[in-house]
Design a protein around this motif. Sequence first.
Motif, PDB file in Angstrom:
ATOM      1  N   ASP A  30       0.866  -1.181   0.000  1.00 21.80           N
ATOM      2  CA  ASP A  30       0.000   0.000   0.000  1.00 21.80           C
ATOM      3  C   ASP A  30       0.901   1.228   0.000  1.00 21.80           C
ATOM      4  N   PHE A  31       1.169   1.755  -1.183  1.00 20.99           N
ATOM      5  CA  PHE A  31       2.086   2.889  -1.305  1.00 20.99           C
ATOM      6  C   PHE A  31       1.596   4.098  -0.516  1.00 20.99           C
ATOM      7  N   ASP A  32       0.272   4.264  -0.412  1.00 21.89           N
ATOM      8  CA  ASP A  32      -0.270   5.434   0.277  1.00 21.89           C
ATOM      9  C   ASP A  32      -0.112   5.351   1.790  1.00 21.89           C
ATOM     10  N   ALA A  33       0.192   4.163   2.314  1.00 20.62           N
ATOM     11  CA  ALA A  33       0.354   3.993   3.755  1.00 20.62           C
ATOM     12  C   ALA A  33       1.805   4.173   4.200  1.00 20.62           C
ATOM     13  N   LEU A  34       2.716   4.421   3.258  1.00 19.75           N
ATOM     14  CA  LEU A  34       4.124   4.586   3.601  1.00 19.75           C
ATOM     15  C   LEU A  34       4.358   5.925   4.303  1.00 19.75           C
ATOM     16  N   PRO A  35       5.408   6.040   5.098  1.00 22.64           N
ATOM     17  CA  PRO A  35       5.655   7.282   5.855  1.00 22.64           C
ATOM     18  C   PRO A  35       5.825   8.505   4.965  1.00 22.64           C
ATOM     19  N   GLN A  36       6.421   8.330   3.794  1.00 25.08           N
ATOM     20  CA  GLN A  36       6.619   9.448   2.871  1.00 25.08           C
ATOM     21  C   GLN A  36       5.903   9.157   1.555  1.00 25.08           C
ATOM     22  N   GLU A  37       5.334  10.205   0.960  1.00 23.62           N
ATOM     23  CA  GLU A  37       4.595  10.035  -0.286  1.00 23.62           C
ATOM     24  C   GLU A  37       5.528   9.598  -1.407  1.00 23.62           C
ATOM     25  N   VAL A  38       5.086   8.602  -2.172  1.00 22.72           N
ATOM     26  CA  VAL A  38       5.860   8.176  -3.335  1.00 22.72           C
ATOM     27  C   VAL A  38       5.024   8.269  -4.610  1.00 22.72           C
ATOM     28  N   ARG A  39       3.712   8.517  -4.471  1.00 18.10           N
ATOM     29  CA  ARG A  39       2.847   8.705  -5.642  1.00 18.10           C
ATOM     30  C   ARG A  39       2.001   9.965  -5.498  1.00 18.10           C
ATOM     31  N   GLY A  40       2.335  10.832  -4.579  1.00 17.59           N
ATOM     32  CA  GLY A  40       1.495  11.986  -4.310  1.00 17.59           C
ATOM     33  C   GLY A  40       0.463  11.638  -3.241  1.00 17.59           C
ATOM     34  N   ALA A  41      -0.502  12.529  -3.049  1.00 17.34           N
ATOM     35  CA  ALA A  41      -1.551  12.299  -2.058  1.00 17.34           C
ATOM     36  C   ALA A  41      -2.328  11.037  -2.397  1.00 17.34           C
ATOM     37  N   SER A  42      -2.919  10.424  -1.371  1.00 19.72           N
ATOM     38  CA  SER A  42      -3.626   9.151  -1.553  1.00 19.72           C
ATOM     39  C   SER A  42      -4.659   9.224  -2.666  1.00 19.72           C
ATOM     40  N   TRP A  43      -4.454   8.420  -3.701  1.00 27.48           N
ATOM     41  CA  TRP A  43      -5.359   8.409  -4.857  1.00 27.48           C
ATOM     42  C   TRP A  43      -6.706   7.823  -4.468  1.00 27.48           C
ATOM     43  N   ALA A  44      -6.711   6.634  -3.886  1.00 26.97           N
ATOM     44  CA  ALA A  44      -7.971   6.000  -3.481  1.00 26.97           C
ATOM     45  C   ALA A  44      -8.650   6.804  -2.381  1.00 26.97           C
ATOM     46  N   GLY A  45      -7.852   7.400  -1.493  1.00 26.24           N
ATOM     47  CA  GLY A  45      -8.431   8.200  -0.416  1.00 26.24           C
ATOM     48  C   GLY A  45      -9.183   9.407  -0.930  1.00 26.24           C
ATOM     49  N   ALA A  46      -8.639  10.070  -1.954  1.00 30.18           N
ATOM     50  CA  ALA A  46      -9.309  11.236  -2.524  1.00 30.18           C
ATOM     51  C   ALA A  46     -10.622  10.842  -3.204  1.00 30.18           C
ATOM     52  N   LEU A  47     -10.606   9.720  -3.916  1.00 30.32           N
ATOM     53  CA  LEU A  47     -11.835   9.248  -4.556  1.00 30.32           C
ATOM     54  C   LEU A  47     -12.889   8.903  -3.509  1.00 30.32           C
ATOM     55  N   ALA A  48     -12.466   8.213  -2.460  1.00 32.49           N
ATOM     56  CA  ALA A  48     -13.400   7.811  -1.404  1.00 32.49           C
ATOM     57  C   ALA A  48     -14.027   9.025  -0.747  1.00 32.49           C
TER      58      ALA A  48
END
Length: 443
Positions: A30-48
């Motif tokens: 889960d790239f969005d759960a890592l301590p530092q962003e590696v893909r930008g802000a959470s993609w699935a989180g923004a959609l949700a």
Amino acid sequence: MPLAFKDRKHYYNRCQPDESLAPDDARNIDFDALPQEVRGASWAGALAAEIELSNTPVCLLVAGLPGSGKSTELRRLARRLASDESAGLLPIHLDAERLLDLTSRIDVADVVAAILHDAELAVLSAEGKDVAAMPPDGYLQRFWRWLTTTDVELGKGNFAVAPGVSLAVELKTRPSLRQRVRSVVSNHLSQFLADARAELKRLDERAAAAGHGGLLVIFDSLEKLRGTTSAWYDVLDSAEIFFRTNVPNLELPVHVIFTVPTALLTRITRIRVLPMVKLHARDGSPHAPGIAAARELVTRRVPFEVLEEVLGPDAEARLRQMILWSGGYPRELVRLLQSAIRDASAGPLSDEQFQRLFSQLVSTFRVLVTRDVIPWLAQVAAQRFMTVENEQHRLDADRMLQNNAILYYANGEQWHDLHPAVYENPDVRAALDALREARAAAT
């Protein structure tokens, strides 16, 4: 010593690049759960959040390269929205490859009918009813009755559908029947959409009565819409018409998420794109968190001690090189890893075998990158941004995005870059050097 055959086979199959992982698969990161962003802000989180906070049904368009993790992220999104701590929705995950002919033009009738069919099955299951056999008065049966009443020629001769045969399968596999049905729906589009919306609203109410907050439809794999060589742009144009011009027809009384081809990014502005893992910043400086995340993606599939048997004593350096070769594109990295395991039959890869992994990738992109697109690709490489100034640029972008020659990144800012293998094309390098020299001379 070479890796034992049974172990090579085991790890080879843990690295299937086309396999979509479930969120709870041990190989998934889960790239969005890592301590530092590696893909930008959470993609699935923004959609949700858009769906959770909206008082009205939401229709979202999303895109991502095949193998970027999009389907896994959509499953993670569905799980969140289904929870009681969120919207408590009943997710309906449709696979376009199962339901549609993705080599032909897309149409409202095919998509809406497929949504209603799978939504009805999901609601029946939520109600605790047996879905092994579709009820005798299921949606597709009612839809077929409406079609044959509206057009008496349907159901006769070449358009007949045998009893017990799925209408969904028939529409996918029989182009003549599909075209006839589309024609009927097109001539009665207002009535068809009104009936479809009313049916979805009833299903939404039934889902609520069964203890859910309503329906969530995720129509996945539509990004794989891709015509044959002669029909490529025809299929793409139909997708543009469907997702841009026909937007009012997609406003359904339930939340809907559609995946779309990446080639539409230059044609439709409101698409949410899943970025690659960022291995370097736009200015070229290394991004250590992204490299570390990509390394973990590998070691969750193949432990490092096994990698040493494949890559040899320089395994750490070679693994970093493979990560850089991938451009942060997860599928590319998994494909390189699988190829390395395949080629390590006699022991760790030699220098020649290791370099061949990337050389084969470079050769693949040299075929895809035709001479006419090279000047524009040099502009993208120089700016690290995809500028579309005319129709030819748009056509170039369509083809390069669809074939992964251009990758998208987001981390503080949004930007594009060429796939690392495209940079190895001598003509691209020469065009980029000439462009940089011209700019330097102008200043």
